[in-house]
Design an enzyme around this catalytic site. Structure first.
Site, PDB file in Angstrom:
ATOM      1  N   ASP A  65       0.878  -1.165   0.000  1.00 11.22           N
ATOM      2  CA  ASP A  65       0.000   0.000   0.000  1.00 11.22           C
ATOM      3  C   ASP A  65       0.919   1.219   0.000  1.00 11.22           C
ATOM      4  O   ASP A  65       1.665   1.442   0.963  1.00 11.22           O
ATOM      5  CB  ASP A  65      -0.874  -0.041   1.265  1.00 11.22           C
ATOM      6  N   VAL A  66       0.888   2.001  -1.073  1.00 12.42           N
ATOM      7  CA  VAL A  66       1.864   3.095  -1.198  1.00 12.42           C
ATOM      8  C   VAL A  66       1.664   4.203  -0.164  1.00 12.42           C
ATOM      9  O   VAL A  66       2.548   5.040   0.016  1.00 12.42           O
ATOM     10  CB  VAL A  66       1.864   3.719  -2.620  1.00 12.42           C
ATOM     11  N   ASN A  92       2.934   5.602  -9.875  1.00 10.75           N
ATOM     12  CA  ASN A  92       1.753   5.642 -10.748  1.00 10.75           C
ATOM     13  C   ASN A  92       0.438   5.419 -10.011  1.00 10.75           C
ATOM     14  O   ASN A  92      -0.610   5.871 -10.473  1.00 10.75           O
ATOM     15  CB  ASN A  92       1.948   4.572 -11.843  1.00 10.75           C
ATOM     16  N   TYR A 164      -9.234  14.746  -5.892  1.00 12.96           N
ATOM     17  CA  TYR A 164      -8.357  14.253  -6.970  1.00 12.96           C
ATOM     18  C   TYR A 164      -7.544  15.405  -7.571  1.00 12.96           C
ATOM     19  O   TYR A 164      -6.312  15.313  -7.711  1.00 12.96           O
ATOM     20  CB  TYR A 164      -9.215  13.580  -8.046  1.00 12.96           C
TER      21      TYR A 164
HETATM   22  P1  NAD Z   1      -6.255   1.952 -12.516  1.00  9.60           P
HETATM   23  O1  NAD Z   1      -7.373   1.990 -11.533  1.00  9.60           O
HETATM   24  O2  NAD Z   1      -6.214   0.841 -13.496  1.00  9.60           O
HETATM   25  O3  NAD Z   1      -4.846   1.968 -11.778  1.00  9.60           O
HETATM   26  C1  NAD Z   1      -4.620   2.474 -10.501  1.00  9.60           C
HETATM   27  C2  NAD Z   1      -3.698   1.512  -9.788  1.00  9.60           C
HETATM   28  O4  NAD Z   1      -3.348   2.052  -8.512  1.00  9.60           O
HETATM   29  C3  NAD Z   1      -4.359   0.153  -9.546  1.00  9.60           C
HETATM   30  O5  NAD Z   1      -3.488  -0.856  -9.986  1.00  9.60           O
HETATM   31  C4  NAD Z   1      -4.528   0.106  -8.043  1.00  9.60           C
HETATM   32  O6  NAD Z   1      -4.435  -1.183  -7.486  1.00  9.60           O
HETATM   33  C5  NAD Z   1      -3.373   0.981  -7.594  1.00  9.60           C
HETATM   34  N1  NAD Z   1      -3.569   1.468  -6.241  1.00  9.60           N
HETATM   35  C6  NAD Z   1      -4.664   2.081  -5.721  1.00  9.60           C
HETATM   36  N2  NAD Z   1      -4.475   2.338  -4.413  1.00  9.60           N
HETATM   37  C7  NAD Z   1      -3.231   1.890  -4.115  1.00  9.60           C
HETATM   38  C8  NAD Z   1      -2.453   1.868  -2.928  1.00  9.60           C
HETATM   39  N3  NAD Z   1      -2.917   2.372  -1.772  1.00  9.60           N
HETATM   40  N4  NAD Z   1      -1.217   1.322  -2.979  1.00  9.60           N
HETATM   41  C9  NAD Z   1      -0.723   0.804  -4.135  1.00  9.60           C
HETATM   42  N5  NAD Z   1      -1.416   0.798  -5.283  1.00  9.60           N
HETATM   43  C10 NAD Z   1      -2.652   1.333  -5.263  1.00  9.60           C
HETATM   44  O7  NAD Z   1      -6.290   3.360 -13.242  1.00  9.60           O
HETATM   45  P2  NAD Z   1      -5.207   4.076 -14.177  1.00  9.60           P
HETATM   46  O8  NAD Z   1      -5.975   4.918 -15.092  1.00  9.60           O
HETATM   47  O9  NAD Z   1      -4.240   3.109 -14.728  1.00  9.60           O
HETATM   48  O10 NAD Z   1      -4.472   5.039 -13.142  1.00  9.60           O
HETATM   49  C11 NAD Z   1      -3.069   5.079 -12.982  1.00  9.60           C
HETATM   50  C12 NAD Z   1      -2.630   6.498 -12.674  1.00  9.60           C
HETATM   51  O11 NAD Z   1      -2.881   7.315 -13.820  1.00  9.60           O
HETATM   52  C13 NAD Z   1      -3.362   7.160 -11.510  1.00  9.60           C
HETATM   53  O12 NAD Z   1      -2.438   7.922 -10.750  1.00  9.60           O
HETATM   54  C14 NAD Z   1      -4.350   8.081 -12.208  1.00  9.60           C
HETATM   55  O13 NAD Z   1      -4.691   9.190 -11.414  1.00  9.60           O
HETATM   56  C15 NAD Z   1      -3.532   8.494 -13.420  1.00  9.60           C
HETATM   57  N6  NAD Z   1      -4.329   9.023 -14.526  1.00  9.60           N
HETATM   58  C16 NAD Z   1      -5.176   8.224 -15.236  1.00  9.60           C
HETATM   59  C17 NAD Z   1      -5.910   8.787 -16.282  1.00  9.60           C
HETATM   60  C18 NAD Z   1      -6.846   7.983 -17.126  1.00  9.60           C
HETATM   61  O14 NAD Z   1      -7.547   8.576 -17.954  1.00  9.60           O
HETATM   62  N7  NAD Z   1      -6.905   6.675 -16.997  1.00  9.60           N
HETATM   63  C19 NAD Z   1      -5.779  10.141 -16.576  1.00  9.60           C
HETATM   64  C20 NAD Z   1      -4.916  10.921 -15.817  1.00  9.60           C
HETATM   65  C21 NAD Z   1      -4.191  10.349 -14.800  1.00  9.60           C
END
Ligand code: NAD
Length: 265
Positions: A65-66, A92, A164
């Site tokens: 858990d980060v 990430n 967020y």
């Molecule tokens: P996603 O939900 O697939 O990935 C998020 C990941 O974070 C998951 O694997 C989850 O298990 C992990 N996570 C959540 N809480 C955690 C914790 N406490 N400890 C460790 N890991 C944890 O969604 P995504 O779109 O791949 O998101 C990845 C990153 O990209 C995020 O930071 C998100 O804010 C950012 N982002 C995504 C988008 C988009 O459009 N998908 C746009 C801008 C930014």
């Protein structure tokens, strides 16, 4: 010249899904040994590891858990135990817990800040300590590289998502401040700000009419794929980007170009 990461070790948080998964897979193909961090889905992380290994690469799944310092420290210890060093961190992991401002609970405010901002702080701190301890390994021009996953919402306000947007605004200045602080040691810190990328975090919002609404915000007229972001992460982590320090690369099909002004005039 190709973007390669041969001989390097990368820790990718949230590597079991979405953008993290795309980055872990591409880094594996580019020659890095990958620590695939996961929080919920061990199965997802093991699958990413299998795919990297099937391509001839090396990877290991590590739960943490980060937002918990002891778990982050244990993850870095496991990375070193497995692969001997850490050269790249991709911070990430991130979550959304959306609510209108007056409905947003303190619990959901804290949960998002703890994961998205404090989590990146803890991982980056552990990475810098590890880079210092291991010294120059001679595997890349920089002594260590950190990528902070931000969002277009580090600059674009987002009603109904105050936690967020605040977390990503924080990530922006965390990244730039850290970049300024450690650049003289040969550590490169940069950020990536994706727009709308199709992953689990926004699966509902990007279906049907939702997709059409989002497309109106994207001049390039398509929703992104995790690979769009992974390629930019590979570039920033590689020696191809050796003079890029403290920059945020927007990967958003032009979402931050104020597309509302296209028809205004
Ligand atoms: P996603 O939900 O697939 O990935 C998020 C990941 O974070 C998951 O694997 C989850 O298990 C992990 N996570 C959540 N809480 C955690 C914790 N406490 N400890 C460790 N890991 C944890 O969604 P995504 O779109 O791949 O998101 C990845 C990153 O990209 C995020 O930071 C998100 O804010 C950012 N982002 C995504 C988008 C988009 O459009 N998908 C746009 C801008 C930014």
């Amino acid at each position: 010249m190709e973007c390669r990461l041969d001989g390097q070790v990368a820790v990718v948080t949230g590597g079991s899904s979405g953008l993290g998964q795309g980055i872990a897979l591409l880094f594996g193909r580019a020659g890095a040994a990958v620590v695939v961090n996961y929080h919920g889905s061990q199965e997802g992380a093991e699958d990413v590891v299998r795919q990297i290994e099937a391509g001839g690469g090396r990877a290991v799944a590590v739960r943490a858990d980060v937002s918990q310092q002891a778990e982050v420290d244990a993850m870095f210890a496991k990375a070193v135990e497995h692969f001997g060093a850490v050269d790249i961190l991709v911070a990430n992991s991130g979550i959304q817990k959306d609510a209108a401002f007056t409905e947003l609970t303190l619990e959901d405010w804290r949960k998002v800040i703890d994961t998205n901002l404090t989590g990146q702080f803890l991982c980056a701190q552990a990475a810098v300590r590890q880079f210092r301890q291991q010294g120059d390994r001679g595997v890349s021009k920089a002594r260590g590289k950190i990528l902070h996953m931000s969002s277009v919402h580090e600059v674009v306000p987002w009603a109904g998502h105050a936690n967020y947007a605040a977390s990503k605004g924080g990530v922006s200045l965390l990244m730039r401040t850290l970049a300024q602080e450690v650049a003289e040691e040969g550590i490169r810190v940069n950020g990536i700000a994706p727009g709308a990328i199709r992953t689990a975090i926004n699966a509902d919002a990007l279906e049907g009419e939702g997709a059409e609404e989002v497309l109106r915000l994207i001049p390039y007229n398509r929703i992104g794929d995790p690979e769009d972001v992974a390629r930019v992460a590979l570039f920033l982590a590689s020696d191809m980007a050796d003079y890029v320090v403290g920059a945020t690369l927007f990967v958003d099909g032009g979402m931050t170009l104020y597309p509302g002004f296209r028809d205004n005039g």
